[in-house]
Design a protein around this motif. Structure first.
Motif, PDB file in Angstrom:
ATOM      1  N   VAL A 172      38.202  37.843  45.188  1.00 56.65           N
ATOM      2  CA  VAL A 172      39.409  37.897  44.354  1.00 56.65           C
ATOM      3  C   VAL A 172      39.355  36.826  43.273  1.00 56.65           C
ATOM      4  O   VAL A 172      39.709  37.066  42.108  1.00 56.65           O
ATOM      5  N   ILE A 173      38.896  35.629  43.641  1.00 58.21           N
ATOM      6  CA  ILE A 173      38.791  34.541  42.664  1.00 58.21           C
ATOM      7  C   ILE A 173      37.792  34.894  41.569  1.00 58.21           C
ATOM      8  O   ILE A 173      38.045  34.678  40.373  1.00 58.21           O
ATOM      9  N   LEU A 174      36.652  35.469  41.962  1.00 58.24           N
ATOM     10  CA  LEU A 174      35.634  35.834  40.983  1.00 58.24           C
ATOM     11  C   LEU A 174      36.127  36.913  40.017  1.00 58.24           C
ATOM     12  O   LEU A 174      35.753  36.921  38.842  1.00 58.24           O
ATOM     13  N   LEU A 175      36.973  37.805  40.532  1.00 62.27           N
ATOM     14  CA  LEU A 175      37.410  38.944  39.711  1.00 62.27           C
ATOM     15  C   LEU A 175      38.820  38.773  39.163  1.00 62.27           C
ATOM     16  O   LEU A 175      39.359  39.699  38.546  1.00 62.27           O
ATOM     17  N   SER A 176      39.417  37.622  39.360  1.00 61.62           N
ATOM     18  CA  SER A 176      40.812  37.425  38.955  1.00 61.62           C
ATOM     19  C   SER A 176      41.015  37.624  37.459  1.00 61.62           C
ATOM     20  O   SER A 176      41.995  38.239  37.027  1.00 61.62           O
ATOM     21  N   ALA A 177      40.080  37.098  36.664  1.00 62.63           N
ATOM     22  CA  ALA A 177      40.216  37.238  35.207  1.00 62.63           C
ATOM     23  C   ALA A 177      40.151  38.703  34.794  1.00 62.63           C
ATOM     24  O   ALA A 177      40.924  39.160  33.935  1.00 62.63           O
ATOM     25  N   THR A 178      39.232  39.452  35.392  1.00 61.92           N
ATOM     26  CA  THR A 178      39.103  40.880  35.077  1.00 61.92           C
ATOM     27  C   THR A 178      40.336  41.651  35.516  1.00 61.92           C
ATOM     28  O   THR A 178      40.824  42.530  34.788  1.00 61.92           O
ATOM     29  N   LEU A 179      40.837  41.337  36.698  1.00 60.65           N
ATOM     30  CA  LEU A 179      42.036  42.014  37.194  1.00 60.65           C
ATOM     31  C   LEU A 179      43.226  41.758  36.275  1.00 60.65           C
ATOM     32  O   LEU A 179      44.007  42.674  35.970  1.00 60.65           O
ATOM     33  N   GLU A 180      43.350  40.517  35.807  1.00 62.11           N
ATOM     34  CA  GLU A 180      44.458  40.169  34.921  1.00 62.11           C
ATOM     35  C   GLU A 180      44.302  40.820  33.564  1.00 62.11           C
ATOM     36  O   GLU A 180      45.280  41.314  32.978  1.00 62.11           O
ATOM     37  N   ALA A 181      43.066  40.837  33.049  1.00 59.30           N
ATOM     38  CA  ALA A 181      42.822  41.421  31.726  1.00 59.30           C
ATOM     39  C   ALA A 181      43.125  42.913  31.707  1.00 59.30           C
ATOM     40  O   ALA A 181      43.619  43.442  30.702  1.00 59.30           O
ATOM     41  N   GLN A 182      42.832  43.605  32.804  1.00 61.32           N
ATOM     42  CA  GLN A 182      43.058  45.055  32.853  1.00 61.32           C
ATOM     43  C   GLN A 182      44.401  45.400  33.492  1.00 61.32           C
ATOM     44  O   GLN A 182      44.685  46.591  33.713  1.00 61.32           O
ATOM     45  N   ILE A 231      45.570  45.024  36.511  1.00 58.88           N
ATOM     46  CA  ILE A 231      45.392  45.726  37.787  1.00 58.88           C
ATOM     47  C   ILE A 231      46.071  44.911  38.885  1.00 58.88           C
ATOM     48  O   ILE A 231      45.838  43.709  39.022  1.00 58.88           O
ATOM     49  N   GLU A 232      46.898  45.582  39.664  1.00 60.00           N
ATOM     50  CA  GLU A 232      47.604  44.920  40.755  1.00 60.00           C
ATOM     51  C   GLU A 232      46.755  44.963  42.024  1.00 60.00           C
ATOM     52  O   GLU A 232      46.252  46.034  42.422  1.00 60.00           O
ATOM     53  N   LEU A 233      46.604  43.811  42.671  1.00 61.31           N
ATOM     54  CA  LEU A 233      45.822  43.718  43.904  1.00 61.31           C
ATOM     55  C   LEU A 233      46.768  43.468  45.080  1.00 61.31           C
ATOM     56  O   LEU A 233      47.548  42.517  45.067  1.00 61.31           O
ATOM     57  N   ASN A 234      46.689  44.321  46.074  1.00 58.46           N
ATOM     58  CA  ASN A 234      47.501  44.183  47.283  1.00 58.46           C
ATOM     59  C   ASN A 234      46.587  43.833  48.452  1.00 58.46           C
ATOM     60  O   ASN A 234      45.714  44.631  48.825  1.00 58.46           O
ATOM     61  N   TYR A 235      46.784  42.657  48.986  1.00 64.18           N
ATOM     62  CA  TYR A 235      45.974  42.236  50.121  1.00 64.18           C
ATOM     63  C   TYR A 235      46.797  41.360  51.041  1.00 64.18           C
ATOM     64  O   TYR A 235      47.342  40.336  50.612  1.00 64.18           O
ATOM     65  N   LYS A 236      46.894  41.782  52.274  1.00 63.40           N
ATOM     66  CA  LYS A 236      47.622  41.011  53.273  1.00 63.40           C
ATOM     67  C   LYS A 236      46.637  40.081  53.977  1.00 63.40           C
ATOM     68  O   LYS A 236      45.729  40.529  54.662  1.00 63.40           O
ATOM     69  N   GLN A 237      46.814  38.807  53.772  1.00 57.54           N
ATOM     70  CA  GLN A 237      45.904  37.837  54.365  1.00 57.54           C
ATOM     71  C   GLN A 237      46.189  37.679  55.855  1.00 57.54           C
ATOM     72  O   GLN A 237      47.334  37.552  56.270  1.00 57.54           O
ATOM     73  N   ASN A 238      45.127  37.739  56.632  1.00 62.10           N
ATOM     74  CA  ASN A 238      45.239  37.492  58.064  1.00 62.10           C
ATOM     75  C   ASN A 238      43.943  36.847  58.560  1.00 62.10           C
ATOM     76  O   ASN A 238      42.872  37.055  57.994  1.00 62.10           O
ATOM     77  N   GLU A 239      44.075  36.066  59.581  1.00 62.71           N
ATOM     78  CA  GLU A 239      42.926  35.356  60.140  1.00 62.71           C
ATOM     79  C   GLU A 239      42.147  36.322  61.027  1.00 62.71           C
ATOM     80  O   GLU A 239      42.528  36.583  62.168  1.00 62.71           O
ATOM     81  N   LEU A 240      41.064  36.866  60.489  1.00 63.26           N
ATOM     82  CA  LEU A 240      40.265  37.829  61.231  1.00 63.26           C
ATOM     83  C   LEU A 240      38.811  37.355  61.225  1.00 63.26           C
ATOM     84  O   LEU A 240      38.159  37.313  60.177  1.00 63.26           O
ATOM     85  N   TYR A 241      38.323  36.995  62.385  1.00 58.27           N
ATOM     86  CA  TYR A 241      36.958  36.487  62.509  1.00 58.27           C
ATOM     87  C   TYR A 241      36.053  37.555  63.110  1.00 58.27           C
ATOM     88  O   TYR A 241      36.465  38.318  63.995  1.00 58.27           O
TER      89      TYR A 241
END
Length: 441
Positions: free
Chosen positions: A312-322, A324-334
């Motif tokens: 997400v960090i790597l693609l944040s600029a691209t997502l913002e430029a286009q 695009i809304e990103l939906n991600y529910k963060q959870n601790e999954l190992y």
């Protein structure tokens, strides 16, 4: 004595004793004998009734034996009637039924032997799900020693049960995990009726080996294509280099002291062409090298949330430029995986999702993760343009792409990495509605 004579004699006896008793009581003084006559009259009536009832019972038992298919009795009566010989009739019917039962048992044994001889898993069941026939291959495939209900086969595979129950689907392939191994089954169904009962016959054939052989054949074809592509680039380079070399030497194989401006321009153009073609070939080979020479896995416990956040960090600029809304529910999954390679898979899938919004407004990308039965699942879903059905089966073919500026190795590389983790990757897509990619390891 025939049944007819026996009945007539009994009727005569009843008539004589009844008439005699009435005469003695009313017309003579021997009324005591008349009473005995009445006794014998009723005794005759009782004997006739008993005879008729016994015959009815024997006939009932005879018919019941036919209905039950039980011919263990030798006969139905010790009496013999030359005209109505029930004993002979019974023996003939018993012999016919014995032959029919023997033939039916032989046919059933033959069918069961043929079923056991077939290496393909086959099961036959009725409309209530009761299993009529199944072979050893079925029990071996599903690792079930014995089952009477077909639902027993599908207790861990509800999606497979739904497809088998769907009368609109006859032949289909289904991927499932059996005994911890990912297996592809070719499933065929047919329906038939016997009298008023409906039956379904289903065959399950493990085609994993055939698919692997096809995959190997595809790779061999790919190598031939790659070789052809490389040769198409290498030969013109060699030819052009030879032409340039000839332009720079004289007839004595010595370098010209003076080269005309026109020749210099031609040499420069030729060298530039060689450079461009060489760079293109280098990039092509580099893509192939990345696809075929993955480093060994370094499995360790990693946090899936961290991998997704990195992408997400790597693609944040691209997502913002286009926009695009990103939906991600963060959870601790190992889970256990190679973090570097698996992060590359997630990045590839998110990049593909972003590129699916060409000309699409209000783009949304959803990333979901979960765990079940000791397996981890990651889903990347978008509402982009979708993938056409006629090319959906080719998206994992190396160097196949529908994009103007695509290398065609992203999904191929991702699938290879997922397979190295003993997992699977599947894609569902509809034109104009979006694409859903599911990873399970």
């Amino acid at each position: 004595m025939t049944s007819r004579i026996s009945i007539i004699l009994r009727l005569v006896f009843i008539f004589i004793t009844g008439f005699g008793a009435a005469y003695l009581i009313t017309q003579t003084e021997f009324w005591l004998l008349g009473i005995w006559g009445v006794f014998f009259f009723f005794l005759g009536v009782f004997n006739l009734i008993r005879y008729i009832e016994r015959s009815k019972k024997e006939l009932f038992n005879f018919l019941e034996a036919i209905r039950q298919g039980d011919f263990s009795q030798g006969s139905i009566s010790g009496r013999h009637d030359s005209k109505f010989n029930f004993n002979l009739l019974y023996r003939d019917i018993a012999q016919i039924f014995h032959q029919l039962n023997s033939k039916r048992a032989s046919e059933h044994l033959l069918l069961q032997t043929v079923m056991e001889h077939i290496s393909i898993a086959i099961v036959v069941f009725d409309e209530n799900g009761n299993v009529e026939i199944s072979n050893q291959a079925t029990r071996d495939l599903f690792h079930i020693p014995h089952f009477r209900k077909v639902k027993r086969l599908f207790q861990d595979h509800p999606e497979l049960e739904e497809k088998v129950s769907d009368h609109t689907v006859v032949n289909f392939a289904y991927k499932m995990t059996l005994n911890g191994n990912l297996t592809t089954l070719a499933i065929k169904k047919s329906y038939f009726n016997i009298k008023t009962s409906s039956f379904t016959i289903v065959s399950f054939q493990d085609i994993r080996q055939e698919l692997e052989e096809k995959e190997l054949e595809s790779w061999q074809k790919l190598i031939r294509v790659l070789t052809h592509e490389i040769m198409n680039t290498a030969i013109p380079i060699a030819t052009l280099a030879s032409v340039i070399s000839q332009m720079m030497i004289d007839e004595n194989d010595k370098i010209h002291d003076i080269i005309s401006d026109e020749s210099k321009k031609d040499i420069f153009k030729g060298l530039k062409t060689i450079e461009n073609r060489s760079q293109g070939l280098t990039q092509f080979v580099e893509s192939y090298r990345h696809l075929t020479q993955l480093k060994p896995l370094k499995i360790k416990k990693i946090n899936l949330n961290d991998l997704i956040n990195d992408s997400v960090i790597l693609l944040s600029a691209t997502l913002e430029a286009q926009n695009i809304e990103l939906n991600y529910k963060q959870n601790e999954l190992y889970f256990q995986a190679d973090g570097e390679l698996f992060s590359q898979v997630i990045l590839n899938l998110m990049l593909n999702a972003i590129q699916a919004f060409d000309g699409v407004e209000n783009g949304q990308i959803s990333v979901h993760s979960s765990t079940s039965n000791h397996r981890t699942q990651v889903v990347v879903e978008d509402n982009g343009c979708g993938i056409a059905p006629d090319v959906l089966d080719d998206i994992f073919v190396p160097f196949f792409t529908t994009k103007k500026e695509g290398s065609g190795i992203g999904l191929s590389l991702s699938r290879q990495i997922v397979r190295m983790h003993q997992g699977k990757i599947t894609v569902k897509s509809m034109l104009g509605k979006g694409t859903k990619v599911t990873i399970e390891i």
